[in-house]
Design a protein around this motif. Structure first.
Motif, mmCIF file in Angstrom:
data_model
loop_
_atom_site.group_PDB
_atom_site.id
_atom_site.type_symbol
_atom_site.label_atom_id
_atom_site.label_comp_id
_atom_site.label_asym_id
_atom_site.label_seq_id
_atom_site.Cartn_x
_atom_site.Cartn_y
_atom_site.Cartn_z
ATOM 1 N N ASP A 15 6.701 13.395 17.468
ATOM 2 C CA ASP A 15 6.028 14.640 17.879
ATOM 3 C C ASP A 15 6.147 15.722 16.812
ATOM 4 O O ASP A 15 5.774 16.879 17.027
ATOM 5 N N ASN A 16 6.653 15.358 15.625
ATOM 6 C CA ASN A 16 6.792 16.329 14.547
ATOM 7 C C ASN A 16 6.335 15.719 13.218
ATOM 8 O O ASN A 16 6.903 15.964 12.160
ATOM 9 N N LEU A 17 5.259 14.955 13.273
ATOM 10 C CA LEU A 17 4.763 14.280 12.079
ATOM 11 C C LEU A 17 4.033 15.239 11.149
ATOM 12 O O LEU A 17 3.413 16.198 11.594
ATOM 13 N N GLN A 18 4.113 14.910 9.860
ATOM 14 C CA GLN A 18 3.362 15.642 8.839
ATOM 15 C C GLN A 18 2.626 14.616 7.968
ATOM 16 O O GLN A 18 3.094 13.482 7.804
ATOM 17 N N PRO A 19 1.472 15.007 7.399
ATOM 18 C CA PRO A 19 0.748 14.096 6.506
ATOM 19 C C PRO A 19 1.662 13.627 5.373
ATOM 20 O O PRO A 19 2.412 14.417 4.784
ATOM 21 N N GLY A 20 1.607 12.340 5.077
ATOM 22 C CA GLY A 20 2.462 11.770 4.040
ATOM 23 C C GLY A 20 3.716 11.102 4.591
ATOM 24 O O GLY A 20 4.420 10.414 3.841
ATOM 25 N N ASP A 21 4.003 11.281 5.899
ATOM 26 C CA ASP A 21 5.157 10.608 6.492
ATOM 27 C C ASP A 21 4.878 9.092 6.583
ATOM 28 O O ASP A 21 3.734 8.661 6.774
ATOM 29 N N ILE A 22 5.938 8.361 6.449
ATOM 30 C CA ILE A 22 5.809 6.905 6.560
ATOM 31 C C ILE A 22 6.051 6.496 8.014
ATOM 32 O O ILE A 22 7.109 6.795 8.590
ATOM 33 N N LEU A 44 0.834 -1.214 0.000
ATOM 34 C CA LEU A 44 0.000 0.000 0.000
ATOM 35 C C LEU A 44 0.862 1.255 0.000
ATOM 36 O O LEU A 44 0.610 2.200 -0.768
ATOM 37 N N VAL A 45 1.900 1.284 0.841
ATOM 38 C CA VAL A 45 2.772 2.462 0.926
ATOM 39 C C VAL A 45 3.503 2.677 -0.403
ATOM 40 O O VAL A 45 3.573 3.807 -0.913
ATOM 41 N N GLN A 46 4.030 1.614 -0.966
ATOM 42 C CA GLN A 46 4.764 1.744 -2.228
ATOM 43 C C GLN A 46 3.848 2.276 -3.341
ATOM 44 O O GLN A 46 4.235 3.172 -4.104
ATOM 45 N N THR A 47 2.626 1.716 -3.434
ATOM 46 C CA THR A 47 1.698 2.148 -4.491
ATOM 47 C C THR A 47 1.254 3.593 -4.287
ATOM 48 O O THR A 47 1.083 4.349 -5.260
ATOM 49 N N ALA A 48 1.074 4.001 -3.020
ATOM 50 C CA ALA A 48 0.662 5.383 -2.723
ATOM 51 C C ALA A 48 1.703 6.382 -3.217
ATOM 52 O O ALA A 48 1.368 7.392 -3.860
ATOM 53 N N PHE A 49 2.979 6.098 -2.942
ATOM 54 C CA PHE A 49 4.019 7.032 -3.355
ATOM 55 C C PHE A 49 4.260 6.969 -4.853
ATOM 56 O O PHE A 49 4.730 7.942 -5.459
ATOM 57 N N LYS A 50 3.911 5.878 -5.467
ATOM 58 C CA LYS A 50 4.044 5.782 -6.911
ATOM 59 C C LYS A 50 3.083 6.752 -7.602
ATOM 60 O O LYS A 50 3.335 7.177 -8.746
ATOM 61 N N GLN A 51 1.992 7.112 -6.919
ATOM 62 C CA GLN A 51 1.024 8.055 -7.509
ATOM 63 C C GLN A 51 1.635 9.433 -7.756
ATOM 64 O O GLN A 51 1.150 10.184 -8.611
ATOM 65 N N VAL A 52 2.690 9.763 -7.011
ATOM 66 C CA VAL A 52 3.331 11.079 -7.188
ATOM 67 C C VAL A 52 4.734 10.922 -7.788
ATOM 68 O O VAL A 52 5.567 11.837 -7.687
ATOM 69 N N GLY A 53 5.001 9.763 -8.399
ATOM 70 C CA GLY A 53 6.260 9.561 -9.103
ATOM 71 C C GLY A 53 7.443 9.196 -8.237
ATOM 72 O O GLY A 53 8.592 9.344 -8.669
ATOM 73 N N ILE A 54 7.197 8.740 -7.012
ATOM 74 C CA ILE A 54 8.303 8.355 -6.124
ATOM 75 C C ILE A 54 8.352 6.822 -6.021
ATOM 76 O O ILE A 54 7.347 6.182 -5.709
ATOM 77 N N SER A 55 9.523 6.266 -6.311
ATOM 78 C CA SER A 55 9.712 4.820 -6.257
ATOM 79 C C SER A 55 10.330 4.433 -4.919
ATOM 80 O O SER A 55 11.451 4.847 -4.598
ATOM 81 N N LEU A 56 9.587 3.655 -4.153
ATOM 82 C CA LEU A 56 10.060 3.195 -2.842
ATOM 83 C C LEU A 56 10.457 1.720 -2.910
ATOM 84 O O LEU A 56 9.998 0.974 -3.773
ATOM 85 N N PRO A 57 11.309 1.293 -1.977
ATOM 86 C CA PRO A 57 11.602 -0.140 -1.885
ATOM 87 C C PRO A 57 10.321 -0.933 -1.614
ATOM 88 O O PRO A 57 9.321 -0.379 -1.144
ATOM 89 N N VAL A 86 9.642 8.140 8.912
ATOM 90 C CA VAL A 86 10.596 8.728 7.961
ATOM 91 C C VAL A 86 9.819 9.657 7.032
ATOM 92 O O VAL A 86 8.630 9.420 6.740
ATOM 93 N N ARG A 87 10.485 10.691 6.572
ATOM 94 C CA ARG A 87 9.871 11.664 5.664
ATOM 95 C C ARG A 87 10.585 11.578 4.321
ATOM 96 O O ARG A 87 11.793 11.772 4.233
ATOM 97 N N VAL A 88 9.787 11.318 3.274
ATOM 98 C CA VAL A 88 10.317 11.172 1.922
ATOM 99 C C VAL A 88 10.073 12.428 1.113
ATOM 100 O O VAL A 88 10.883 12.811 0.274
#
Length: 273
Positions: A218-225, A189-202, A270-272
């Motif tokens: 304590d410093n999370l942002q939407p889209g963080d893994i 799910l995580v890999q496919t989600a980031f593929k929607q914006v052109g980012i290739s994850l392991p 982690v933040r990509v």
């Protein structure tokens, strides 16, 4: 004087009759004696019992035939016994070989079970730690303290696209190894989600937990893994969608769900983007 008076006669002199008679008598006596002796011998031989001798020759009786048959049976039985013993020896060797193989397999299973138990113990310890942290968070919330998890709640740009995608997958099935579109596992799910914006994850969780920059919870942002376990050896991942919520493909019974962080506190992020 006659002219033949001095010539010796060539005739043999005649034997006297008396001499011939004597000799004839002697010869006759001898012959008579021999005849009497012969007759007596014959008579004695006739009167004596005949002498006989019986020779006993071996004959093949029923007992001898039985003994021969028994000897043949004994030989056949001995051969059968040797063959049976050979079969038993072969069976014993086969059983010993199988026992050795079974022992090796049992050892392998025991080692695998030990490793599984150790892994389960580690996961249980990690859950206990997360539960303790949730207890602390709940206590802080009850006293009016602010949550230790803060940060932006609104997503923009690529993060908004990722958040929108993962939320649209909620309710779909969890299938190990799946990457969509009808089913996912957590890292799929995580890999496919980031593929929607052109980012290739392991592909796997362990690698995704180190794919970006480590950030504190304590410093999370939407889209963080988000990941569960330690960085580089994580066993589960999800996507933070803001407002203290995350989306993840949890397990076969739950599928893809949206849950609060307090439901299962992550151990890192982690933040990509």
């Amino acid at each position: 004087m006659s002219h033949t008076a001095h010539i010796r006669s060539h005739r043999k002199p005649r034997r006297s009759a008396s001499s011939i008679v004597v000799r004839t008598g002697v010869a006759g006596g001898v012959l008579s004696t021999l005849a009497v002796a012969g007759a007596a011998g014959y008579a004695n031989a006739a009167e004596a019992e005949p002498v006989t001798q019986t020779l006993e020759l071996p004959t093949l009786t029923a007992d001898v035939a039985t003994q021969v048959a028994q000897s043949a049976d004994a030989t056949q039985q001995a051969a059968a016994n040797y063959e049976l013993q050979a079969e038993r020896d072969a069976a014993a060797a086969s059983a010993a070989k199988q026992a050795k193989a079974d022992l090796a397999e049992a050892k392998q299973k025991a080692e695998a079970k030990k490793k599984a138990q150790e892994e389960a113990r580690k996961q249980a310890a990690a859950r206990a730690t997360r539960n303790a942290e949730r207890t602390v968070l709940a206590a802080s919330a009850s006293t009016g303290a602010s949550s230790t998890i803060t940060g932006s709640s609104s997503a923009t740009g690529s993060a908004a696209s990722i958040v929108s995608f993962v939320k649209s997958q909620v309710g779909k099935a969890y299938v190990s190894g799946a990457t969509g579109p009808s089913a996912y596992d957590c890292s799929g799910l995580v890999q496919t989600a980031f593929k929607q914006v052109g980012i290739s994850l392991p592909r796997v969780s362990q690698d995704q937990s180190t794919a970006g920059t480590q950030v504190s919870l304590d410093n999370l942002q939407p889209g963080d893994i988000l990941y569960w376990g330690s960085a580089g050896s994580a066993y589960h991942v999800g996507v933070y969608v803001g407002d203290g919520m995350f989306v993840g493909a949890q397990n076969p019974s739950s599928g893809v769900v949206e849950r609060p962080l307090s439901y299962d506190q992550p151990t890192g992020a982690v933040r990509v983007l």
